[in-house]
Design a protein around this motif. Structure first.
Motif, short mmCIF file in Angstrom:
data_model
loop_
_atom_site.label_atom_id
_atom_site.label_comp_id
_atom_site.label_asym_id
_atom_site.label_seq_id
_atom_site.Cartn_x
_atom_site.Cartn_y
_atom_site.Cartn_z
N GLU A 31 46.31 40.39 42.15
CA GLU A 31 46.09 41.79 42.49
C GLU A 31 47.32 42.60 42.11
OE1 GLU A 31 44.20 43.90 46.27
OE2 GLU A 31 46.29 43.34 46.64
N ILE B 102 39.82 43.73 36.07
CA ILE B 102 39.03 44.73 36.79
C ILE B 102 39.94 45.90 37.16
CG2 ILE B 102 37.61 45.19 38.83
CD1 ILE B 102 37.17 42.06 38.90
N SER C 117 39.26 49.71 38.43
CA SER C 117 39.90 49.20 39.61
C SER C 117 38.83 48.98 40.66
CB SER C 117 40.96 50.22 40.02
OG SER C 117 40.89 50.71 41.30
N LEU C 118 39.16 48.35 41.79
CA LEU C 118 38.15 48.02 42.80
C LEU C 118 37.78 49.18 43.73
CD1 LEU C 118 36.50 45.51 43.47
CD2 LEU C 118 38.23 44.92 45.16
N VAL D 79 42.92 42.08 39.21
CA VAL D 79 42.26 43.19 39.89
C VAL D 79 43.31 44.23 40.25
CG1 VAL D 79 40.84 43.90 41.83
CG2 VAL D 79 40.54 41.62 40.87
N ASN E 123 44.34 47.54 42.48
CA ASN E 123 43.96 48.12 43.76
C ASN E 123 44.92 49.26 44.08
OD1 ASN E 123 42.65 48.56 46.16
ND2 ASN E 123 43.08 46.54 47.03
N LYS F 289 28.16 49.58 42.64
CA LYS F 289 28.33 48.20 43.11
C LYS F 289 27.35 47.27 42.40
CE LYS F 289 29.54 49.61 47.86
NZ LYS F 289 29.07 51.02 47.80
N CYS G 171 40.54 48.76 50.39
CA CYS G 171 39.46 47.77 50.47
C CYS G 171 39.45 46.97 51.76
CB CYS G 171 39.44 46.83 49.27
SG CYS G 171 39.20 47.70 47.71
N TRP H 3 39.51 42.10 52.22
CA TRP H 3 39.97 41.95 50.85
C TRP H 3 41.44 41.55 50.79
CZ3 TRP H 3 38.12 41.16 46.22
CH2 TRP H 3 39.01 41.23 45.15
N SER I 68 31.49 39.83 45.96
CA SER I 68 32.38 39.94 44.80
C SER I 68 33.46 38.87 44.84
CB SER I 68 33.02 41.33 44.75
OG SER I 68 32.06 42.34 44.62
N LEU J 95 32.10 43.38 49.05
CA LEU J 95 33.40 42.76 48.81
C LEU J 95 33.33 41.25 49.00
CD1 LEU J 95 35.78 45.35 50.52
CD2 LEU J 95 35.57 44.90 48.07
#
Length: 310
Positions: free
Chosen positions: A103, A198, A200-201, A238, A240, A173, A262, A266, A221, A218
């Motif tokens: 992350e 990714i 962003s989330l 990812v 964030n 989503k 998140c 998460w 995922s 979440l």
């Protein structure tokens, strides 16, 4: 088969051999047939040291053909991919480890997307196989990536490198989950994908105030991402967002608390967390979570320029 001892390899001192024996690992054969993560947990050796030790034992005790095949299987199962940002690679003990979720988080405009572009550029130089890039903000800049690559690659190589990057722009989503499932099916059918990025989330959950729905999304995922990482030794990146909150103390409005987006569920999902803080053309990268350990010196400073983060 030879019993483990310092005569087999200097790395195998009496303390490490005793711990291995306590886990019923007595011989070179036992060691080679054990999982990397089990060895790491027992011995406290770094992943890089274990890989080098395996290579040495294979070369010394196994015939060449089997050693080569075994080394290929180990390399496929367990590998380190440098980010190309030298100070960050030093902080991460060599780079990004397959089978993990990383992350990259920070305040708005802290350099998270620029980090992703830098990583894409540096991976292109290594001829990494297909990279899946999931863009939820619809701000992926192929032009900026092209400008980065122009410093290192000729035109034909640059085109080939960009063709290995598959960009998926998602805005819901459901679309996001369908892309993850497409990646899963591609891997199951033999396609080689080592990186899923990714960026962003948070935008995927900001358009809903239904916390139950968001938590279910979440959870699902996270399950898919962990599956991709563990079953296919993929590296998941990812990004964030960190937000600033006033905890209700209106008498001290200057006291703001940083929160990672998140939610609390998460927060436990990534194996490694790196926090970015930008100051003009500098970016401080701080390792705040690691599957092994967070070193005493857990940060490094890198520079923004036209080539990316260096």
């Amino acid at each position: 088969m030879e019993y483990l001892s310092s005569s087999v390899h200097l790395c195998l001192n009496s303390s490490i051999v005793e711990r291995l024996n306590g886990a019923q690992i007595f011989t070179v054969s036992d060691f080679l047939n054990s999982e990397n993560k089990q060895i790491e947990k027992i011995t406290a050796l770094t992943a890089k040291e274990i890989l080098e030790l395996r290579k040495n034992l294979l070369k010394k005790f196994v015939n060449a053909r089997n050693a080569y095949n075994y080394y290929k299987s180990i390399s496929n199962e367990f590998a380190i991919v440098p980010t190309g940002i030298s100070r960050l690679d030093n902080l991460l003990e060599g780079g990004l480890f397959t089978g993990n979720i990383y992350e990259i988080c920070g305040l708005p405009a802290s350099g998270k997307t620029y980090f992703c572009l830098t990583l894409l550029n540096n991976l292109a130089l290594k001829h990494i196989t297909e990279i899946m890039y999931i863009d939820t903000k619809n701000d992926f800049s192929a032009l900026k990536l092209k400008q980065m690559m122009m410093y290192h690659l000729e035109k034909d190589d640059m085109i080939a490198a960009m063709n290995r990057i598959i960009v998926n722009k998602v805005n819901s989503k459901q679309h996001f989950l369908s892309v993850l499932l497409e990646i899963k099916h591609a891997l199951q059918n033999g396609q080689i994908i080592k990186f899923v990025i990714i960026d962003s989330l948070p935008p995927l959950i900001w358009n809903s105030v239904n916390h139950t729905e968001n938590n279910s999304f979440l959870t699902y995922s996270a399950n898919i991402l962990h599956y991709l990482a563990k079953e296919y030794n993929a590296i998941i990146i990812v990004t964030n967002l960190i937000t600033l909150w006033n905890e209700g103390d209106f008498k001290n409005r200057n006291i703001m608390k940083e929160k990672i987006s998140c939610g609390s569920f998460w927060y436990t999902v990534p194996n490694v967390r790196i926090v970015l803080k930008k100051d003009k053309n500098l970016c401080k990268m701080t390792l705040t979570k690691s599957i092994r350990f967070v070193p005493p010196i857990n940060s490094c400073d890198v520079t923004f320029n036209n080539n990316g983060l260096i």
